[in-house]
Write an enzyme that holds these catalytic residues in place. Structure first.
Site, PDB file in Angstrom:
ATOM      1  N   ASP A   1       1.213  -7.698   2.379  1.00  0.00           N
ATOM      2  CA  ASP A   1       1.295  -6.266   2.077  1.00  0.00           C
ATOM      3  C   ASP A   1       2.755  -5.797   1.933  1.00  0.00           C
ATOM      4  O   ASP A   1       3.281  -5.119   2.801  1.00  0.00           O
ATOM      5  CB  ASP A   1       0.573  -5.487   3.183  1.00  0.00           C
ATOM      6  CG  ASP A   1       0.292  -4.043   2.794  1.00  0.00           C
ATOM      7  OD1 ASP A   1       0.895  -3.567   1.807  1.00  0.00           O
ATOM      8  OD2 ASP A   1      -0.514  -3.396   3.475  1.00  0.00           O
TER       9      ASP A   1
ATOM     10  N   SER B   1       3.964   2.311   8.417  1.00  0.00           N
ATOM     11  CA  SER B   1       3.786   1.318   7.372  1.00  0.00           C
ATOM     12  C   SER B   1       5.097   1.117   6.654  1.00  0.00           C
ATOM     13  O   SER B   1       5.765   2.087   6.298  1.00  0.00           O
ATOM     14  CB  SER B   1       2.736   1.771   6.378  1.00  0.00           C
ATOM     15  OG  SER B   1       1.495   1.379   6.830  1.00  0.00           O
TER      16      SER B   1
ATOM     17  N   HIS C   1       0.820  -1.219   0.000  1.00  0.00           N
ATOM     18  CA  HIS C   1       0.000   0.000   0.000  1.00  0.00           C
ATOM     19  C   HIS C   1       0.853   1.268   0.000  1.00  0.00           C
ATOM     20  O   HIS C   1       0.365   2.329  -0.354  1.00  0.00           O
ATOM     21  CB  HIS C   1      -1.047  -0.016   1.121  1.00  0.00           C
ATOM     22  CG  HIS C   1      -0.549   0.303   2.492  1.00  0.00           C
ATOM     23  ND1 HIS C   1      -0.260  -0.667   3.427  1.00  0.00           N
ATOM     24  CD2 HIS C   1      -0.311   1.483   3.106  1.00  0.00           C
ATOM     25  CE1 HIS C   1       0.130  -0.092   4.544  1.00  0.00           C
ATOM     26  NE2 HIS C   1       0.102   1.211   4.390  1.00  0.00           N
TER      27      HIS C   1
HETATM   28  N1  ARG Z   1      -4.618   0.566   7.369  1.00  0.00           N
HETATM   29  C1  ARG Z   1      -3.327   0.557   6.775  1.00  0.00           C
HETATM   30  C2  ARG Z   1      -2.708   1.954   6.858  1.00  0.00           C
HETATM   31  O1  ARG Z   1      -3.166   2.778   7.598  1.00  0.00           O
HETATM   32  C3  ARG Z   1      -3.369   0.023   5.379  1.00  0.00           C
HETATM   33  C4  ARG Z   1      -4.062   0.865   4.386  1.00  0.00           C
HETATM   34  C5  ARG Z   1      -4.057   0.386   2.955  1.00  0.00           C
HETATM   35  N2  ARG Z   1      -5.091  -0.580   2.654  1.00  0.00           N
HETATM   36  C6  ARG Z   1      -6.378  -0.282   2.319  1.00  0.00           C
HETATM   37  N3  ARG Z   1      -7.203  -1.270   2.123  1.00  0.00           N
HETATM   38  N4  ARG Z   1      -6.858   0.914   2.185  1.00  0.00           N
HETATM   39  O2  ARG Z   1      -2.123   2.536   6.014  1.00  0.00           O
HETATM   40  N1  GLU Z   2      -1.134   1.384   7.454  1.00  0.00           N
HETATM   41  C1  GLU Z   2      -0.532   2.431   8.237  1.00  0.00           C
HETATM   42  C2  GLU Z   2       0.459   3.276   7.456  1.00  0.00           C
HETATM   43  O1  GLU Z   2       0.295   3.506   6.292  1.00  0.00           O
HETATM   44  C3  GLU Z   2       0.066   1.833   9.441  1.00  0.00           C
HETATM   45  C4  GLU Z   2      -1.036   1.432  10.282  1.00  0.00           C
HETATM   46  C5  GLU Z   2      -1.174   2.333  11.441  1.00  0.00           C
HETATM   47  O2  GLU Z   2      -1.733   3.435  11.319  1.00  0.00           O
HETATM   48  O3  GLU Z   2      -0.691   1.886  12.482  1.00  0.00           O
HETATM   49  O4  GLU Z   2       1.386   3.830   7.990  1.00  0.00           O
END
Ligand code: ARG
Ligand code: GLU
Length: 721
Positions: free
Chosen positions: A220, A652, A84
């Site tokens: 991921d 991330s 991502h």
């Molecule tokens: N929650 C994770 C972060 O904050 C992954 C986000 C990407 N994935 C998604 N399905 N939108 O970045």
């Molecule tokens: N998916 C998040 C990022 O892009 C990390 C997840 C979180 O917020 O801890 O940094």
């Protein structure tokens, strides 16, 4: 006095390191955390993690594009990050014919790697506490503006005189709301190329349904490479650049993890607010989050209608959709977590204790007795303005026509005294931005979003703004947003690149004349000018008050609670967080174990589904148990695991490291119930989610057969079973 504050600040931090809570400054680990980390299982030294005297793990960690973390995993500049995090880059190289989002991408050699203009990787060379120099001349009686101007002067003087190499940059950043200042020396490489990415059915498996959710089965990850000039120093993109040779690269361990194992996550957490008063926590959870959630929910529903039936639109909007959905869901989890763990009540009790202690100490009492009341009053008074800010900013970013009107409005405002030549130059720059913008734009979809979200900022009933022209356009359309959207989008020049280029043809005066006839432009700018003249200045005023009070509040908390741990809030600077692999129990009778396996991927498999489909090759590998060396002692392929490391957005792509500093996983998410850790970390339900290194290698090796990549890595396997 300042010295006393700072040194007592460190004593407090030192006394209180336990659990997973905290995002620690790497250069202070030796002083503050090493002992605690060793007692929890760390086998290397603080000096191995961060050092300016020798190469250390920090030399393998980069901030990727300022929004994610990545780490060097080969001696040829190969870096690992999340799928991502690379998503936008992968999307930019994708077309319907060559859809790398869908099929994945694996460069077979350096020549096949793909360049990504604008993407950069920043190393931290050194950090140093410069509070004393930066706060020279600052005292309690200054206004925020006076304070800021002294600090800015001090920052530019130290930045100008600090010894550094020509290719390096200096950055001075406030910590603890401005009680402390730290200087960073950095090196930024701007030639970063795409090397490999699994298909989204692996790298984004579970998509938005599984996002922020445990149990998780997403691979991921993606791979990039840093390129340097022939001298190994940062260089602009050039085909002649060569793979960067790092000072340090991470070894990858096949050992895996067991419950209780020591883990650490090294990266660039973006933003936390751990020291807010209860009033502010309540405001976030129960007033502001719900507003933002609703606007995004309506946006996503509109996007879905178009994206799921048209592959072209699906590609155009994939990245936007993912990013809108991401925080939409995070805010829901955050508000729920705050309620579920009674975070507001806990903060209230904490404040009672704070007040008690203050009242029993004459010095504290004279310094801080009205502090909490003042803070509470400010947050309360600011609330109506914050509501409008969030409505305005969400609506004007989720609807892209509105976003573009603001860009053009800014162009007009910033060119008032320009001669024709300067105007044309600015116009050309704007046109380039417009060209990029409309590549990923669909006017029908955008119109639908407009009709669904515009009503969520009630322009007719607002007590703070009166956009009379917008209100009258609305009543011309029977106060119906569907009719309004049809009428605005039907005629506006903002619906396509071509019509906007036509509008922008000519002198500034001519352009303004045309804009004044464009109803969509009138509608948008009438609201924005009301917002910027009546709301924005008030927000700034309250923010100044609040900043000053928060700065004093954190200082006071550190003085009063010598038994509580204080780490600086995240601010996109390099941090180390450590904890253990740990299961959790989010609610009554629900227990989650800490590891997932390929079997779980297969359990979730839904043929043809846009979130849970799987590539045939992966299914075959599973059927044939063709796992290579990537199993654990159960004989199964591990996929993800969770731990009590305190992480946030920006983390991330951060490496999850074992007690020896070897890479065992890749951080990519948190569990939903625990996303409130940005405001209130609770060790019972806050967990970070990591992809197991063995799954990453399994996909690169067995799924993609990318042996060229595997050969570059240093894989270690000290434990035998
Ligand atoms: N929650 C994770 C972060 O904050 C992954 C986000 C990407 N994935 C998604 N399905 N939108 O970045
Ligand atoms: N998916 C998040 C990022 O892009 C990390 C997840 C979180 O917020 O801890 O940094």
């Amino acid at each position: 006095m300042k010295k006393i504050i700072l040194s007592s600040l460190f004593t407090f931090v030192y006394l209180l390191s336990y659990c997973g809570e905290g995002m620690w400054l790497p250069f202070l680990l030796g002083k503050l955390n090493e002992q605690d980390m060793k007692s929890k299982g760390l086998k290397i030294s603080a000096e191995d993690i961060y050092s300016t005297n020798k190469n250390s793990l920090k030399d393998a960690i980069v901030s990727l594009g300022g929004f994610c973390t990545a780490e060097v995993i080969s001696n040829q500049g190969l870096i690992l990050t999340n799928h991502h995090c690379g998503f936008d880059a992968i999307q930019n190289h994708s077309t319907v014919a060559n859809n790398y989002l869908k099929e994945g991408f694996w460069a077979k050699n350096n020549a096949e790697e793909k360049t990504n203009p604008g993407l950069f990787a920043t190393f931290i060379i050194k950090m140093e506490d410069v509070s004393e120099q930066i706060l020279t001349g600052v005292n309690q009686n200054l206004t925020e503006k006076e304070r800021q101007s002294i600090i800015s002067k001090n920052i530019s003087s130290i930045s100008g005189s600090y010894k550094k190499e020509p290719e390096q940059d200096i950055k001075v950043v406030p910590f603890y709301d401005g009680n402390q200042y730290i200087l960073f020396v950095t090196e930024t490489y701007s030639d970063v190329r795409l090397v490999g990415a699994p298909p989204s059915s692996i790298g984004k498996f579970g998509s938005d349904t599984d996002n922020w959710v445990w149990p998780r089965h997403t691979g991921d990850f993606s791979l990039f490479r840093i390129y340097a000039g022939k001298n190994n120093k940062p260089a602009k993109y050039s085909p002649d650049n060569v793979p960067y040779v790092p000072k340090q690269s991470l070894k990858i361990s096949l050992d895996g993890v067991e419950d209780g194992d020591f883990t650490m996550v090294y990266g660039f957490p973006g933003r936390t607010q751990e020291y807010l008063p209860s009033v502010a926590v309540n405001q976030v959870a129960n007033v502001l989050n719900p507003i933002k959630i609703q606007i995004r929910e309506n946006t996503l529903e509109s996007m879905n209608v178009f994206m799921r039936v048209n592959e072209q639109i699906e590609i155009q909007y994939a990245s936007k959709y993912a990013s809108i959905a991401n925080y939409w869901k995070k805010w829901i989890g955050e508000s729920q977590g705050i309620r579920q763990t009674n975070a507001v009540e806990k903060k209230q009790n904490y404040e009672k204790e704070f007040t008690n202690r203050i009242q029993n100490n004459p010095t504290w009492n004279s310094n801080y007795s009205t502090l909490l009341t003042q803070l509470n009053d400010s947050y309360k008074a600011a609330e109506p303005y914050y509501i409008l800010r969030d409505q305005f900013s969400q609506i004007f970013t989720n609807n892209e026509m509105l976003t573009m009107t603001l860009q053009i409005d800014r162009l007009i405002k910033n060119s008032e005294n320009d001669d024709e030549k300067t105007w044309q130059a600015k116009l050309q720059k704007q046109k380039d931005a417009i060209t990029d913008f409309y590549k990923e734009y669909n006017a029908d979809l955008d119109r639908t979003i407009f009709a669904r979200i515009m009503p969520l900022l009630s322009i007719k009933d607002s007590k703070l703004i009166k956009p009379s022209k917008s209100i009258s356009l609305l009543s011309d359309n029977k106060n119906n947003y569907e009719l309004l959207s049809n009428s605005l989008y039907g005629k506006t020049a903002f619906k396509s690149k071509e019509s906007l280029f036509d509008l922008l043809d000519g002198s500034r005066e001519k352009v303004i004349k045309k804009l004044k006839k464009d109803k969509a432009y009138i509608f948008a700018t009438d609201i924005s000018s009301e917002y910027y003249s009546k709301v924005d200045p008030k927000i700034k005023e309250y923010q100044e008050q609040i900043n000053k009070l928060q700065r004093s509040y954190i200082k006071a908390q550190m003085e009063v609670f010598t038994d509580k741990k204080f780490f600086p809030d995240a601010n996109s600077t390099l941090r180390l967080t450590y904890g253990n692999v740990a299961p959790y129990n989010p609610k009554d009778a629900v227990n989650f174990t800490s590891k997932t396996y390929l079997d779980g991927v297969m359990e979730k498999y839904k043929p043809g589904d846009y979130e849970f489909d799987l590539p045939k090759k992966l299914i075959d590998l599973y059927k044939n148990k063709d796992y290579g060396i990537y199993t654990d002692k159960t004989g199964k392929v591990p996929v993800c695991f969770i731990g009590s490391n305190h992480t946030t957005g920006g983390n991330s792509g951060s490496p999850a490291l074992d007690a020896n500093g070897n890479l065992i996983g890749l951080n990519f998410d948190r569990v939903w119930e625990g996303t409130m850790s940005d405001i209130n970390y609770d060790p019972s339900i806050c967990r970070n989610i990591m992809v197991d290194a063995r799954y990453i290698l399994f996909i690169i090796d067995k799924y993609a057969n990318a042996t060229n990549i595997i050969k570059e890595l240093e894989i270690v396997h000290p434990k035998k079973y």
